[in-house]
Design a protein around this motif. Structure first.
Motif, PDB file in Angstrom:
ATOM      1  N   UNK A 157      -0.329  80.491  63.348  1.00  0.00           N
ATOM      2  CA  UNK A 157       1.022  81.063  63.217  1.00  0.00           C
ATOM      3  C   UNK A 157       2.104  80.186  63.846  1.00  0.00           C
ATOM      4  N   UNK A 158       1.955  79.690  65.090  1.00  0.00           N
ATOM      5  CA  UNK A 158       3.042  78.872  65.652  1.00  0.00           C
ATOM      6  C   UNK A 158       3.154  77.487  65.040  1.00  0.00           C
ATOM      7  N   UNK A 159       2.259  77.146  64.111  1.00  0.00           N
ATOM      8  CA  UNK A 159       2.305  75.850  63.444  1.00  0.00           C
ATOM      9  C   UNK A 159       2.878  75.951  62.029  1.00  0.00           C
ATOM     10  N   UNK A 160       2.379  76.915  61.251  1.00  0.00           N
ATOM     11  CA  UNK A 160       2.742  76.960  59.836  1.00  0.00           C
ATOM     12  C   UNK A 160       3.306  78.308  59.395  1.00  0.00           C
ATOM     13  N   UNK A 161       3.290  79.331  60.234  1.00  0.00           N
ATOM     14  CA  UNK A 161       3.871  80.611  59.883  1.00  0.00           C
ATOM     15  C   UNK A 161       3.033  81.410  58.902  1.00  0.00           C
ATOM     16  N   UNK A 374      15.249  83.787  58.541  1.00  0.00           N
ATOM     17  CA  UNK A 374      16.625  84.200  58.785  1.00  0.00           C
ATOM     18  C   UNK A 374      16.933  84.369  60.269  1.00  0.00           C
ATOM     19  N   UNK A 375      15.903  84.475  61.095  1.00  0.00           N
ATOM     20  CA  UNK A 375      16.116  84.703  62.525  1.00  0.00           C
ATOM     21  C   UNK A 375      15.702  83.506  63.365  1.00  0.00           C
ATOM     22  N   UNK A 376      15.296  82.412  62.713  1.00  0.00           N
ATOM     23  CA  UNK A 376      14.732  81.288  63.443  1.00  0.00           C
ATOM     24  C   UNK A 376      15.753  80.623  64.362  1.00  0.00           C
ATOM     25  N   UNK A 377      17.053  80.722  64.019  1.00  0.00           N
ATOM     26  CA  UNK A 377      18.058  80.117  64.886  1.00  0.00           C
ATOM     27  C   UNK A 377      18.070  80.743  66.270  1.00  0.00           C
ATOM     28  N   UNK A 466       8.894  77.075  64.513  1.00  0.00           N
ATOM     29  CA  UNK A 466      10.318  77.353  64.691  1.00  0.00           C
ATOM     30  C   UNK A 466      11.142  76.076  64.571  1.00  0.00           C
ATOM     31  N   UNK A 467      10.588  74.970  65.038  1.00  0.00           N
ATOM     32  CA  UNK A 467      11.346  73.719  65.000  1.00  0.00           C
ATOM     33  C   UNK A 467      11.579  73.252  63.563  1.00  0.00           C
ATOM     34  N   UNK A 468      10.500  73.205  62.751  1.00  0.00           N
ATOM     35  CA  UNK A 468      10.713  72.701  61.396  1.00  0.00           C
ATOM     36  C   UNK A 468      11.347  73.750  60.491  1.00  0.00           C
ATOM     37  N   UNK A 469      11.091  75.027  60.748  1.00  0.00           N
ATOM     38  CA  UNK A 469      11.729  76.067  59.956  1.00  0.00           C
ATOM     39  C   UNK A 469      13.232  76.097  60.213  1.00  0.00           C
TER      40      UNK A 469
END
Length: 502
Positions: A157-161, A374-377, A466-469
């Motif tokens: 999950x923390x790598x590819x969602x 939509x909430x990744x920021x 989160x970084x790449x998204x």
């Protein structure tokens, strides 16, 4: 030779089995097993046959996975039972067209060799899930990756969602389906496909670090939906809310979505003042669900932050639910038939966090927790990044069974993706605290009025996902899906017949 109706019925049943892999049953291995059934059915099918089987699988999966929409339309929306049931099936059928198209694309490009076909199937599955998640505002409820909020694949999950997890599960499923035809090479591929999640599971990495704690009180009023807007009961409901809010002990008190049945601008100012007085001085704060706006500009489903700093903070829901919160073009008759109060709302704008007790809180209203992109920021590592996520919901529209556990499962995967805790305040159920590892650490029983008190550890930092998204959105996954589908036609990694498995 199979009878003409065998595959449609088998795929409808396989789709229903797929639903059993999600909460509340949560038998996550069934997700891969059911998907392997779909993969088996299309491994030698024509594009037309594959489209039909994918469509039937999707209808069985989606209709059984969100049958509770019937409750909102019939029990609370006064829609005739046959029409409400038909609406559920029609919605499932419409969204199953993505899967039908994806399976047709797979069959069209199929090589008849294990490695390219396993990769091609995973790519097509990924494209279907992304399309359902994003086209026409998106409705990614029970996307396949959510079934893996537990188990080895959760480590990804923390790598590819969630969609990356679903693609890996599809790769495993097709590999299982092909294993009986080309045992040596397919089982070697299965071992390779399992390697990444197993390594991630055995060597978990925490990308975020502790950022202090916060005592929270999460309110669950348990107001039945058919009584929520009853004019004879509103005064009593508001008095009960005031008592519950003022007796809460947490440094942050959170109410459910639209806990006030009357928009804020129509409330008696004296009542609002009494409701919020405990939070206007001292260290305590509150997030209160209400509607902001007016008839002319539209009403926005919102939460208002109240603290010693005043009432300057509000968050408005940005991702509205079709038919329940906004009216798609040409469907006003349908929404009016459902008799939903405030069924055509305005979009919110703000996404800034709310500061409380040394933490930064990112509100999410209802099913907004399905849209991590939509909430990744709010899940970065800057000074304005949230340290906790807060979901406020009213699931009373949909009854108790299945929907509450499903929505809780979605929140758990968001917590895993961003390694941040999430607290949930709901009207009738799924009020809970989830830690940054996706574990439910506290929960109130469903359909029980009460307050959940807990101490929650905030987190700061950023996961690779989160970084790449945050930088690229879901485009990297679209690119992987498209390239994977196109490349599967050109791969020559195995021998064997190009038209069928041996």
């Amino acid at each position: 030779m199979k009878r003409p109706g065998f595959w449609p019925l088998a795929m409808l049943l396989a789709g229903g089995l797929h639903t059993a892999s999600f909460a509340p049953l949560g038998w996550w291995p069934l997700q891969i097993a059911a998907l392997a059934g779909l993969a088996w059915s299309v491994r030698e099918a024509t594009p037309r046959q594959a489209a039909g089987r994918g469509f039937c699988f999707g209808v069985g999966w989606l209709a059984s996975g969100w049958w509770w929409l019937y409750i909102s339309m019939h029990d609370y929306g006064a829609m005739p039972a046959p029409l409400a049931a038909a609406a559920v099936v029609v919605l499932a059928a419409a969204l199953s067209l993505y899967l039908a198209a994806a399976m047709a694309l797979f069959a069209w490009r199929r090589r008849g060799r294990p490695v390219p076909d396993a990769l091609g199937f995973a790519a097509c599955w990924l494209l279907a899930e992304l399309a359902r998640a994003q086209f026409f505002t998106g409705f990614p409820w029970i996307a396949s990756g959510y079934a893996h909020s537990d188990g080895a694949l959760a480590a990804l999950a923390p790598w590819v969602g969630v969609y990356g997890i679903g693609a890996v599960a599809a790769l495993l499923a097709m590999t299982l389906a092909l294993g009986w035809h080309a045992r040596t090479r397919s089982w070697a591929l299965l071992a390779a496909a399992l390697a990444l999640p197993i390594v991630a599971w055995l060597a978990p990495h925490e990308f975020t670090e502790p950022a202090g704690t916060l005592r929270v009180s999460l309110l669950q009023p348990n107001v039945p939906q058919d009584l929520k807007f009853d004019a004879d009961r509103i005064v009593g409901q508001m008095a009960a809310l005031q008592a519950q809010l003022q007796s809460a002990q947490g440094d942050l008190v959170v109410t459910p979505e639209s806990v006030l049945p009357i928009p804020k601008d129509q409330l008696d100012p004296a009542y609002w003042r009494q409701l919020t007085d405990p939070f206007r001085s001292g260290p305590r704060s509150a997030l209160i669900g209400t509607f902001l706006g007016n008839e002319q500009d539209g009403y926005v489903n919102s939460v208002v932050g109240v603290s010693a700093a005043g009432e300057g903070y509000s968050y408005g829901k940005r991702h509205l639910l079709p038919f329940g919160e906004y009216v798609p073009l040409g469907f006003r008759w349908f929404v009016e038939l459902m008799q939903i109060p405030l069924g055509d709302q305005a979009n919110g704008r703000s996404e800034a966090p709310f500061a409380a007790g040394g933490q930064r809180l990112r509100p999410l209203i209802c099913y907004e927790d399905l849209f991590g992109e939509h909430m990744v920021t709010s899940a970065g590592d800057g000074p304005e990044a949230a340290t906790m996520l807060v979901n406020v919901s009213n699931l009373a529209w949909f009854g108790r069974h299945m929907v509450q556990d499903q929505d809780l499962q979605f929140s758990r995967l968001r917590a895993l993706e961003f390694q941040r805790p999430m607290v949930r305040a709901t009207n009738t159920g799924a009020t809970a605290v989830i830690d940054h590892r996706g574990r439910v650490t506290a929960r109130l029983p469903a359909e029980t009025a009460g307050t959940l008190d807990a101490e929650v550890e905030g987190r700061r930092g950023v996961t690779p996902y989160a970084r790449w998204l945050g930088a690229l959105g879901l485009w990297p996954l679209w690119l992987i899906g498209l390239v994977g589908w196109g490349a599967s036609r050109r791969l020559h990694l195995t021998g064997g017949s190009p038209s069928k498995y041996r």
